[in-house]
Write a protein that holds these residues in place. Sequence first.
Motif, mmCIF file in Angstrom:
data_model
loop_
_atom_site.group_PDB
_atom_site.id
_atom_site.type_symbol
_atom_site.label_atom_id
_atom_site.label_comp_id
_atom_site.label_asym_id
_atom_site.label_seq_id
_atom_site.Cartn_x
_atom_site.Cartn_y
_atom_site.Cartn_z
ATOM 1 N N PRO A 121 0.810 -1.221 0.000
ATOM 2 C CA PRO A 121 0.000 0.000 0.000
ATOM 3 C C PRO A 121 0.841 1.267 0.000
ATOM 4 O O PRO A 121 0.319 2.339 -0.286
ATOM 5 C CB PRO A 121 -0.798 -0.111 1.305
ATOM 6 C CG PRO A 121 0.047 -0.961 2.199
ATOM 7 C CD PRO A 121 0.756 -1.925 1.286
ATOM 8 N N HIS A 157 -5.017 14.047 0.031
ATOM 9 C CA HIS A 157 -5.650 15.011 -0.874
ATOM 10 C C HIS A 157 -7.161 14.754 -1.023
ATOM 11 O O HIS A 157 -7.630 13.635 -0.797
ATOM 12 C CB HIS A 157 -4.970 14.928 -2.248
ATOM 13 C CG HIS A 157 -4.869 13.529 -2.781
ATOM 14 N ND1 HIS A 157 -5.790 12.990 -3.637
ATOM 15 C CD2 HIS A 157 -3.966 12.527 -2.533
ATOM 16 C CE1 HIS A 157 -5.457 11.750 -3.925
ATOM 17 N NE2 HIS A 157 -4.348 11.431 -3.256
ATOM 18 N N LYS A 160 -8.749 11.605 -3.112
ATOM 19 C CA LYS A 160 -8.578 10.189 -2.740
ATOM 20 C C LYS A 160 -9.935 9.542 -2.529
ATOM 21 O O LYS A 160 -10.815 10.107 -1.870
ATOM 22 C CB LYS A 160 -7.695 10.065 -1.487
ATOM 23 C CG LYS A 160 -7.393 8.613 -1.122
ATOM 24 C CD LYS A 160 -6.183 8.506 -0.208
ATOM 25 C CE LYS A 160 -5.916 7.067 0.204
ATOM 26 N NZ LYS A 160 -5.605 6.198 -0.950
ATOM 27 N N ASP A 162 -10.483 6.032 -1.443
ATOM 28 C CA ASP A 162 -10.626 5.003 -0.404
ATOM 29 C C ASP A 162 -10.217 5.563 0.967
ATOM 30 O O ASP A 162 -9.366 6.440 1.071
ATOM 31 C CB ASP A 162 -9.791 3.753 -0.744
ATOM 32 C CG ASP A 162 -8.324 4.071 -1.003
ATOM 33 O OD1 ASP A 162 -8.026 5.096 -1.654
ATOM 34 O OD2 ASP A 162 -7.450 3.316 -0.524
ATOM 35 N N GLY A 166 -4.784 2.665 2.371
ATOM 36 C CA GLY A 166 -4.223 1.312 2.462
ATOM 37 C C GLY A 166 -3.068 1.278 3.448
ATOM 38 O O GLY A 166 -2.889 0.292 4.184
ATOM 39 N N GLY A 212 0.136 12.689 1.158
ATOM 40 C CA GLY A 212 0.060 11.540 2.077
ATOM 41 C C GLY A 212 0.868 11.731 3.343
ATOM 42 O O GLY A 212 2.057 12.052 3.287
ATOM 43 N N HIS A 214 1.003 10.042 7.549
ATOM 44 C CA HIS A 214 0.476 9.087 8.533
ATOM 45 C C HIS A 214 1.093 9.354 9.900
ATOM 46 O O HIS A 214 2.301 9.574 9.999
ATOM 47 C CB HIS A 214 0.773 7.636 8.100
ATOM 48 C CG HIS A 214 0.006 7.235 6.871
ATOM 49 N ND1 HIS A 214 0.444 7.515 5.597
ATOM 50 C CD2 HIS A 214 -1.191 6.608 6.727
ATOM 51 C CE1 HIS A 214 -0.438 7.079 4.721
ATOM 52 N NE2 HIS A 214 -1.436 6.522 5.371
ATOM 53 N N TYR A 237 6.853 7.634 -3.767
ATOM 54 C CA TYR A 237 6.110 6.433 -4.167
ATOM 55 C C TYR A 237 6.565 5.951 -5.561
ATOM 56 O O TYR A 237 6.725 4.749 -5.785
ATOM 57 C CB TYR A 237 4.608 6.710 -4.216
ATOM 58 C CG TYR A 237 4.044 7.406 -3.004
ATOM 59 C CD1 TYR A 237 4.179 6.862 -1.726
ATOM 60 C CD2 TYR A 237 3.353 8.615 -3.120
ATOM 61 C CE1 TYR A 237 3.652 7.515 -0.613
ATOM 62 C CE2 TYR A 237 2.825 9.264 -2.018
ATOM 63 C CZ TYR A 237 2.977 8.714 -0.768
ATOM 64 O OH TYR A 237 2.451 9.354 0.335
HETATM 65 O O1 LIG Z 1 -4.052 7.880 -2.710
HETATM 66 C C1 LIG Z 1 -2.930 8.309 -2.359
HETATM 67 O O2 LIG Z 1 -2.516 9.431 -2.674
HETATM 68 C C2 LIG Z 1 -2.080 7.429 -1.550
HETATM 69 N N1 LIG Z 1 -2.502 6.211 -1.335
HETATM 70 C C3 LIG Z 1 -1.796 5.185 -0.670
HETATM 71 C C4 LIG Z 1 -2.608 4.630 0.479
HETATM 72 O O3 LIG Z 1 -3.846 4.525 0.363
HETATM 73 O O4 LIG Z 1 -2.024 4.260 1.496
HETATM 74 C C5 LIG Z 1 -0.387 5.543 -0.328
HETATM 75 C C6 LIG Z 1 -0.110 6.984 -0.089
HETATM 76 O O5 LIG Z 1 -0.415 7.296 1.230
HETATM 77 C C7 LIG Z 1 -0.776 7.907 -1.078
#
Ligand SMILES: O=C(O)C1=N[C@H](C(=O)O)C[C@H](O)C1
Length: 264
Positions: A121, A157, A160, A162, A166, A212, A214, A237
Motif C-alpha cells: 500500500p 488530498h 482520494k 478510499d 491502504g 500523504g 500518517h 512512491y
Molecule cells: O491515494 C494516495 O494518494 C495514496 N494512497 C496510498 C494509500 O492509500 O495508502 C499511499 C499513499 O499514502 C498515497
Amino acid sequence: MPIKLAVHGAAGRMGQRVVACAAADQGFQIVAAHESVDHPQLGQDAGTIAGAGELGLQLSAVTDSDAEVVIDFSVPNASITIVEHCVKQGTPLVIATTGFSDQQINTIHQAAETIPVVFAPSMSPAVNLVMKLTEIAGGALKDLPTGVDVEIIERHHRFKEDAPSGTALKFGEIVANAMDKPDVTHGREGRPGQRSAGEIGYHAVRTGDNPGEHTIIFGMLGETIELNVAASNRDCYAQGALMAAKWVLNKPAGLYGMAEVLGF
Ligand SMILES: O=C(O)C1=N[C@H](C(=O)O)C[C@H](O)C1
Ligand SMILES: NC(=O)C1=CN([C@@H]2O[C@H](COP(=O)(O)OP(=O)(O)OC[C@H]3O[C@@H](n4cnc5c(N)ncnc54)[C@H](O)[C@@H]3O)[C@@H](O)[C@H]2O)C=CC1
C-alpha cells in the motif's frame, strides 16, 4: 540493457510521476503506457501528458507488449484486469493500488502462485521504515501495566477515493499483531463512552493536495509517542515502485512486500 516497463494507470497522478521518473532513469525503457478504454487522452504521447517531454509512446488501452515488468497505480477493478493480463503473459507485476475487496486480494494471492508480485500500500522507503518502527514500539509497549491507546491519523488530498488509506490499514494490522488489539473504531461522535483498551482508532483527513501523511499515536498515562511520516511530493512512491520493478524482475513466483524490496 534497460528494463522494458509498462505503466498501468499512466495518466493518473501517480502514473504520470512513474512515467516521468522512469523516463529520467537510464535503467528503464517505457514500452507501454496503459489507461482506461474511455480515457480522453488515449492516443496522446504519454511523456507529454506526464510533463516529461515527448517519448514517442502513445497512451493506450491494455494490449500485449514486450514489457518485462508492469507497475500498476490505478483503481481496484482495473488492477485485477492487469493482474489477469500479467498472469497470461507471465509478466512480473508491482501493484501499488489500494482499496481492494477481500475477494480481489484473494485473486492477487492466486496470481502470485504463477508470477512474482510486489503488492504494497506504500512504495515509500520512509513509510516502510516507520512500519518497522511501529512494530518495535508496539511490541515494546504491549504489556505496559497502565495501558497504551493507539490511534492512526492519515491525511490525504481531496481526490482520494478510499478510506482509511491502504497504508493506515497496514499500520493498523502491524499494531493489532504486535499488541493484540483486535477491534477498530473509525472516528468518534455523539457519546461513544470510554475508550476500550482493545481498539485501534482510525481517522481519515481529506484536504487540498496533501500527497500523504500518517501519524501513529501511542497514548499512555502521562506521556505520548507519535510516529509521523509525511510525503512532500509523490516521487517517494514513484521511485519506490521503480525500485520494486527492478527487484521483482528475476524473482520466482510469489507475493512480496516493500520490506523485502528494501531489505528492511
Ligand atoms: O491515494 C494516495 O494518494 C495514496 N494512497 C496510498 C494509500 O492509500 O495508502 C499511499 C499513499 O499514502 C498515497
Ligand atoms: N502504494 C503506493 O505507494 C501508493 C498507492 N497509491 C494508490 O494508487 C492508486 C492511484 O492513485 P492516483 O494516481 O492518485 O489516482 P488517479 O485517480 O490519479 O489515477 C488512477 C488512474 O487509473 C486509471 N484507470 C481507471 N480505470 C482504468 C483501467 N480500466 N485501465 C487502466 N487505467 C485505468 C484512471 O483513468 C486514472 O488515470 C490509488 O489506489 C492510490 O491509493 C497512490 C500513491 C502511492
